[in-house]
Design an enzyme around this catalytic site. Sequence first.
Site, PDB file in Angstrom:
ATOM      1  N   TYR A 117       0.827  -1.203   0.000  1.00 35.32           N
ATOM      2  CA  TYR A 117       0.000   0.000   0.000  1.00 35.32           C
ATOM      3  C   TYR A 117       0.868   1.262   0.000  1.00 35.32           C
ATOM      4  O   TYR A 117       0.515   2.281   0.590  1.00 35.32           O
ATOM      5  CB  TYR A 117      -0.910   0.012   1.222  1.00 35.32           C
ATOM      6  CG  TYR A 117      -1.882  -1.145   1.294  1.00 35.32           C
ATOM      7  CD1 TYR A 117      -2.306  -1.812   0.155  1.00 35.32           C
ATOM      8  CD2 TYR A 117      -2.391  -1.570   2.519  1.00 35.32           C
ATOM      9  CE1 TYR A 117      -3.198  -2.872   0.219  1.00 35.32           C
ATOM     10  CE2 TYR A 117      -3.292  -2.626   2.603  1.00 35.32           C
ATOM     11  CZ  TYR A 117      -3.693  -3.271   1.453  1.00 35.32           C
ATOM     12  OH  TYR A 117      -4.584  -4.306   1.531  1.00 35.32           O
ATOM     13  N   ASP A 169     -10.758  -3.935   8.189  1.00 36.99           N
ATOM     14  CA  ASP A 169      -9.477  -3.731   7.518  1.00 36.99           C
ATOM     15  C   ASP A 169      -8.857  -2.437   8.014  1.00 36.99           C
ATOM     16  O   ASP A 169      -9.462  -1.695   8.808  1.00 36.99           O
ATOM     17  CB  ASP A 169      -9.661  -3.706   5.984  1.00 36.99           C
ATOM     18  CG  ASP A 169      -8.495  -4.382   5.252  1.00 36.99           C
ATOM     19  OD1 ASP A 169      -7.331  -4.104   5.626  1.00 36.99           O
ATOM     20  OD2 ASP A 169      -8.740  -5.167   4.324  1.00 36.99           O
ATOM     21  N   ASP A 175      -6.528  -2.810  12.962  1.00 36.66           N
ATOM     22  CA  ASP A 175      -5.473  -3.776  12.672  1.00 36.66           C
ATOM     23  C   ASP A 175      -5.771  -5.000  13.515  1.00 36.66           C
ATOM     24  O   ASP A 175      -5.671  -4.950  14.745  1.00 36.66           O
ATOM     25  CB  ASP A 175      -4.110  -3.177  13.026  1.00 36.66           C
ATOM     26  CG  ASP A 175      -2.944  -4.112  12.734  1.00 36.66           C
ATOM     27  OD1 ASP A 175      -3.127  -5.346  12.809  1.00 36.66           O
ATOM     28  OD2 ASP A 175      -1.835  -3.621  12.467  1.00 36.66           O
ATOM     29  N   PHE A 176      -6.147  -6.109  12.891  1.00 31.88           N
ATOM     30  CA  PHE A 176      -6.624  -7.242  13.684  1.00 31.88           C
ATOM     31  C   PHE A 176      -5.534  -7.914  14.512  1.00 31.88           C
ATOM     32  O   PHE A 176      -5.841  -8.740  15.372  1.00 31.88           O
ATOM     33  CB  PHE A 176      -7.395  -8.263  12.844  1.00 31.88           C
ATOM     34  CG  PHE A 176      -6.750  -8.676  11.547  1.00 31.88           C
ATOM     35  CD1 PHE A 176      -5.491  -9.262  11.498  1.00 31.88           C
ATOM     36  CD2 PHE A 176      -7.423  -8.499  10.349  1.00 31.88           C
ATOM     37  CE1 PHE A 176      -4.916  -9.665  10.312  1.00 31.88           C
ATOM     38  CE2 PHE A 176      -6.851  -8.893   9.134  1.00 31.88           C
ATOM     39  CZ  PHE A 176      -5.591  -9.477   9.125  1.00 31.88           C
ATOM     40  N   HIS A 191      -2.052 -17.123   4.674  1.00 30.93           N
ATOM     41  CA  HIS A 191      -0.868 -17.423   3.855  1.00 30.93           C
ATOM     42  C   HIS A 191       0.140 -16.275   3.836  1.00 30.93           C
ATOM     43  O   HIS A 191       1.261 -16.436   3.361  1.00 30.93           O
ATOM     44  CB  HIS A 191      -1.271 -17.847   2.438  1.00 30.93           C
ATOM     45  CG  HIS A 191      -1.689 -16.728   1.526  1.00 30.93           C
ATOM     46  ND1 HIS A 191      -1.768 -16.879   0.166  1.00 30.93           N
ATOM     47  CD2 HIS A 191      -2.070 -15.442   1.773  1.00 30.93           C
ATOM     48  CE1 HIS A 191      -2.164 -15.754  -0.401  1.00 30.93           C
ATOM     49  NE2 HIS A 191      -2.349 -14.860   0.557  1.00 30.93           N
ATOM     50  N   ASP A 192      -0.256 -15.100   4.350  1.00 35.02           N
ATOM     51  CA  ASP A 192       0.653 -13.961   4.409  1.00 35.02           C
ATOM     52  C   ASP A 192       1.607 -14.019   5.600  1.00 35.02           C
ATOM     53  O   ASP A 192       2.582 -13.253   5.635  1.00 35.02           O
ATOM     54  CB  ASP A 192      -0.131 -12.648   4.515  1.00 35.02           C
ATOM     55  CG  ASP A 192      -0.892 -12.307   3.245  1.00 35.02           C
ATOM     56  OD1 ASP A 192      -0.417 -12.671   2.154  1.00 35.02           O
ATOM     57  OD2 ASP A 192      -1.961 -11.686   3.345  1.00 35.02           O
ATOM     58  N   GLN A 243       7.205 -11.853  -1.302  1.00 37.95           N
ATOM     59  CA  GLN A 243       6.339 -10.709  -1.001  1.00 37.95           C
ATOM     60  C   GLN A 243       5.866 -10.598   0.446  1.00 37.95           C
ATOM     61  O   GLN A 243       5.449  -9.512   0.863  1.00 37.95           O
ATOM     62  CB  GLN A 243       5.093 -10.752  -1.896  1.00 37.95           C
ATOM     63  CG  GLN A 243       5.334 -10.219  -3.299  1.00 37.95           C
ATOM     64  CD  GLN A 243       4.051  -9.728  -3.907  1.00 37.95           C
ATOM     65  OE1 GLN A 243       3.245 -10.506  -4.385  1.00 37.95           O
ATOM     66  NE2 GLN A 243       3.836  -8.423  -3.884  1.00 37.95           N
TER      67      GLN A 243
END
Length: 346
Positions: free
Chosen positions: A148, A211, A237-238, A256-257, A307
């Site tokens: 971002y 989000d 921010d979770f 998966h991040d 990434q």
Amino acid sequence: MGSTEDLDYPQSLFQYTNGFLVSKVLFTACELGVFDLLLESGGPLSSDAIAARLGTSPIGMERLLDTCVGLKLLAVEVTREGAYYRNTEISNLYLTKSSPKSQYHIMMYYSNTVYLCWHYLTDAVREGRNQYERAFGISPKDPFGAMYRSEEEMLKFMAGQNSIWSICGRDVLAAFDLSTFKRIYDLGGGAGALAQECVSMYPNSAVTIYDLPEVVQVAKERFVPSEERRITFHEGDFFKDSIPEADLYLLSKILHDWDDDKCKQLLAKVHKACTQGGAVLLVESLLNEDKSGPVETQLYSMNMLVQTEGKERTPAEYSNLLQAAGFTDIQVKRTGKLYDAILGRK
């Protein structure tokens, strides 16, 4: 016995070696607007006409168009007057901006962001970390800060994620009957395409997109219709902030991040917030249990290396993460599409 010199060069090896060429041809044709122009023209066009309208060199455009024909992205008709090009059905459906199933935005994200990170894949393998610092001069400790890094990049990423759910969103939401869950939180829900699919499929549900504040603002302004009252928003921010109570939590392409420790941390917070009898739905691309494939998921896992902080996982690995957080009755459904579904209950 023949020597190795007698062996034909394998076609598959040729395809692997030249795969990056294929992808850049596709990305370039999308970026220049070839498929959009041919759709809007209403009929075939010559390479000179396409080059003139798109502001490119005639020789460069002719070679690009002919290669797209070879890739079955365009069709050509040769007449006495010359060659005339038109879109194939696949290009009209997936590569034009105006199509409901357009993949244009994810193509541009891959071309301008992912591709640059993959240039440093060798470094990523050596170091075991993402390559944002080399690719963009941005700290590797904040993957989403890198994704971002500008409003343009955020829009590109969010629109790209939406395009994925236009293809397989309904499949993952239909993998299990979710009609009993009324209050749903879509954690990291981004631009809201999955939330919109959810309220469409389950009209008695209400979905809150949770989000980051900047993502929520863009989703409100650009992607989610203001008249859609069943979709609301929660900024936060979770990992750092509290997670409100709900009957079902959607985590689509979230785990998966992150590494296992962060996944366990997040799932424990979700389990604590979840109502008794509620559930969490994980949407991920699943590896085979022996990690022998699918090759698409293996490539996605390499992308997670360059990434993010995470990786793609097997059903057993996701099940173990859910069990460690307290979820039970874990079920796995492969959809046969890009992404699969795992449901864990409290």
